[in-house]
Design an enzyme around this catalytic site. Sequence first.
Site, PDB file in Angstrom:
ATOM      1  N   GLU A 164      -6.045  -4.634  10.134  1.00 48.01           N
ATOM      2  CA  GLU A 164      -5.057  -3.588  10.361  1.00 48.01           C
ATOM      3  C   GLU A 164      -5.413  -2.825  11.629  1.00 48.01           C
ATOM      4  OE1 GLU A 164      -2.799  -2.459   6.455  1.00 48.01           O
ATOM      5  OE2 GLU A 164      -4.458  -1.094   6.811  1.00 48.01           O
ATOM      6  N   GLY A 195       1.818   2.542  10.622  1.00 52.32           N
ATOM      7  CA  GLY A 195       2.785   3.622  10.504  1.00 52.32           C
ATOM      8  C   GLY A 195       3.448   4.000  11.815  1.00 52.32           C
ATOM      9  N   SER A 227       2.698  -1.914  10.377  1.00 52.49           N
ATOM     10  CA  SER A 227       4.130  -1.986  10.714  1.00 52.49           C
ATOM     11  C   SER A 227       4.744  -3.344  10.420  1.00 52.49           C
ATOM     12  CB  SER A 227       4.360  -1.572  12.173  1.00 52.49           C
ATOM     13  OG  SER A 227       3.993  -0.212  12.362  1.00 52.49           O
ATOM     14  N   GLY A 281       2.566  -1.036   4.300  1.00 53.31           N
ATOM     15  CA  GLY A 281       2.631   0.378   3.951  1.00 53.31           C
ATOM     16  C   GLY A 281       4.060   0.817   3.739  1.00 53.31           C
ATOM     17  N   GLY A 282       4.628   1.437   4.759  1.00 60.87           N
ATOM     18  CA  GLY A 282       5.959   2.041   4.647  1.00 60.87           C
ATOM     19  C   GLY A 282       7.010   1.150   4.012  1.00 60.87           C
ATOM     20  N   ASN A 335       0.865  -1.180   0.000  1.00 59.80           N
ATOM     21  CA  ASN A 335       0.000   0.000   0.000  1.00 59.80           C
ATOM     22  C   ASN A 335       0.901   1.229   0.000  1.00 59.80           C
ATOM     23  OD1 ASN A 335      -1.743   2.084   0.459  1.00 59.80           O
ATOM     24  ND2 ASN A 335      -2.362   1.427   2.527  1.00 59.80           N
ATOM     25  N   TRP A 336       1.042   1.813  -1.176  1.00 61.06           N
ATOM     26  CA  TRP A 336       1.961   2.954  -1.294  1.00 61.06           C
ATOM     27  C   TRP A 336       1.401   4.217  -0.654  1.00 61.06           C
ATOM     28  CZ3 TRP A 336       4.566   3.369  -6.804  1.00 61.06           C
ATOM     29  CH2 TRP A 336       5.325   2.216  -7.041  1.00 61.06           C
ATOM     30  N   LYS A 337       0.112   4.232  -0.373  1.00 59.45           N
ATOM     31  CA  LYS A 337      -0.543   5.460   0.122  1.00 59.45           C
ATOM     32  C   LYS A 337      -0.225   6.602  -0.858  1.00 59.45           C
ATOM     33  CE  LYS A 337      -0.385   3.479   4.660  1.00 59.45           C
ATOM     34  NZ  LYS A 337      -0.536   3.664   6.093  1.00 59.45           N
ATOM     35  N   GLU A 348      -7.487   4.983   7.092  1.00 57.02           N
ATOM     36  CA  GLU A 348      -7.251   6.391   6.762  1.00 57.02           C
ATOM     37  C   GLU A 348      -8.430   6.965   5.997  1.00 57.02           C
ATOM     38  OE1 GLU A 348      -3.341   5.841   5.040  1.00 57.02           O
ATOM     39  OE2 GLU A 348      -2.609   5.311   7.043  1.00 57.02           O
TER      40      GLU A 348
HETATM   41  P1  PGA Z   1       2.367   0.460   7.601  1.00 51.38           P
HETATM   42  O1  PGA Z   1       0.949   0.706   6.861  1.00 51.38           O
HETATM   43  O2  PGA Z   1       2.913  -0.834   7.072  1.00 51.38           O
HETATM   44  O3  PGA Z   1       3.209   1.647   7.182  1.00 51.38           O
HETATM   45  O4  PGA Z   1       2.102   0.417   9.056  1.00 51.38           O
HETATM   46  C1  PGA Z   1       0.064  -0.347   6.626  1.00 51.38           C
HETATM   47  C2  PGA Z   1      -1.195   0.166   5.967  1.00 51.38           C
HETATM   48  O5  PGA Z   1      -1.667   1.255   6.334  1.00 51.38           O
HETATM   49  O6  PGA Z   1      -1.755  -0.492   5.076  1.00 51.38           O
END
Ligand code: PGA
Length: 252
Positions: free
Chosen positions: A167, A173, A212, A233-234, A9-11, A97
């Site tokens: 999640e 994050g 995370s 994500g990250g 998930n690149w956001k 989000e």
């Molecule tokens: P994260 O994000 O791995 O940076 O915690 C996960 C997500 O929001 O899908």
Amino acid sequence: MRTKLIAGNWKMHGSLAGNLALLQSVAAGAATLPTLSFTVLIPFPYLPQAQALLANSACSWGAQDVSEAASGAYTGEVSAAMLREFGCQYVIVGHSERRQRHGESDARVAAKALAAIEGGLTPIVCVGETLAEREAGQTLAVVGRQLDAVIQGLGVQRLPHAVLAYEPIWAIGTGRSASAQQAQEVHAALRQRVSQSDLVVAAGIQILYGGSVKPSNALELMGLPDIDGALVGGASLNADDFLDIGRAAARA
Ligand code: PGA
């Protein structure tokens, strides 16, 4: 045996120039891990770039949101059919989000998941509790309510066309993932809840963990019986880290 899905998930990250090496590296690495599925969920403007670079590769691509409507007066929204035109396979729906920033209700998330499936996409439906809800002992009630809305909105017969993602919001994050025990408990509860509607669907549905996930915790999380992959994500913005998570999942 459920195939594990490693989803990035690149956001709201990326650039035409920067994506090039990242997508090429992920595609090359994914080809070396044939027992897994890989996908990247990227910002809408980069879909043509992903389509050009990833077509016929071992990594599929998709988006991070979809409208529940097919077309019409929905300024700023994008339909499932539009995403299909750019070769999308997956779309995230109900990410926290979006639930928090855009007020997306359980019913709206379910409607988006339905629109995705009817448009030929596989929705990755996110559920998860806040820290306050966890501390109040409400985790299973909250994710159960979120899941029930999806089961009700889709009908259990369509559920095999969706992927679930647990999640915990406090883990997104923050660098602080759920512990193996916390994650497994919720994943098992989600599968159990699906089994109340259909045992076969419950046994087959993929439930990803997100929050995370990184190379250092991936082996433990991906080895748990009810965890069928990761929504990353990250760490998905770094090809080595993202692929290392895949390597851990392949070993787990
Ligand atoms: P994260 O994000 O791995 O940076 O915690 C996960 C997500 O929001 O899908």
